[in-house]
Design an enzyme around this catalytic site. Sequence first.
Site, PDB file in Angstrom:
ATOM      1  N   ALA A 250      40.904  40.179  37.948  1.00  0.00           N
ATOM      2  CA  ALA A 250      40.094  39.187  37.359  1.00  0.00           C
ATOM      3  C   ALA A 250      40.803  38.090  36.394  1.00  0.00           C
ATOM      4  CB  ALA A 250      39.197  39.955  36.563  1.00  0.00           C
ATOM      5  N   GLU A 251      41.852  38.987  35.512  1.00  0.00           N
ATOM      6  CA  GLU A 251      42.611  38.096  34.739  1.00  0.00           C
ATOM      7  C   GLU A 251      43.319  36.989  35.537  1.00  0.00           C
ATOM      8  OE1 GLU A 251      45.024  37.915  30.510  1.00  0.00           O
ATOM      9  OE2 GLU A 251      43.960  39.637  31.087  1.00  0.00           O
ATOM     10  N   HIS A 252      44.023  37.553  36.742  1.00  0.00           N
ATOM     11  CA  HIS A 252      45.151  36.578  37.509  1.00  0.00           C
ATOM     12  C   HIS A 252      44.095  35.561  38.032  1.00  0.00           C
ATOM     13  CE1 HIS A 252      48.610  36.057  39.679  1.00  0.00           C
ATOM     14  NE2 HIS A 252      47.740  35.927  40.784  1.00  0.00           N
TER      15      HIS A 252
ATOM     16  N   SER B 224      42.661  33.155  35.147  1.00  0.00           N
ATOM     17  CA  SER B 224      44.004  32.353  34.515  1.00  0.00           C
ATOM     18  C   SER B 224      44.301  31.255  35.520  1.00  0.00           C
ATOM     19  CB  SER B 224      45.179  33.450  34.054  1.00  0.00           C
ATOM     20  OG  SER B 224      44.829  34.333  33.134  1.00  0.00           O
TER      21      SER B 224
END
Length: 167
Positions: free
Chosen positions: A82-84, A87
């Site tokens: 999710a963060e990847h 971002s």
Amino acid sequence: MGDQSQAQTTPRTGTKFPPGIISRFAGAGVDLEAMFAAGHLGNRMGVELVEAAPERVVGTLPVEGNTQPYGLLHGGASAVLAEHLGSIGATLHAGPTKMAVGVELNCTHHRGMRSGTVTGTATPVHRGRSTATYEIVITDDRDRRVCTSRLTCLLRDAAPDGTGESS
């Protein structure tokens, strides 16, 4: 976005990218390969980018190798995916003079996975001058929701060397 069999594997990182995506990122002033450099957590976990634009970022993650002791997909692995993806979307939105830094991530895990691949799709909730927020929906091979995440990134001015560090 493209047939994965035509994916371009880069010599610098060994990462597979959809055809033409590296040149699109370079045209936006973003070094996509640097985002997937050796040692990068997403790279080590097997994240593969399928599609990337400020409006939508899609990537996959294998369950195998990313499980917790009970054999289920680790919640932290879903958080990394999710963060990847969020971002990357925020970075593309911000452009070459800024960098995206995650400041808040939440994840709700809906179902466990023991095998296969999960697919994350990040779409913007808010894209402003100083912050960007993306919702990331992670699904299994049968399109069932595995995790719902929301990531907010601070959009900071990038230093001339691209590090975000100012002297």
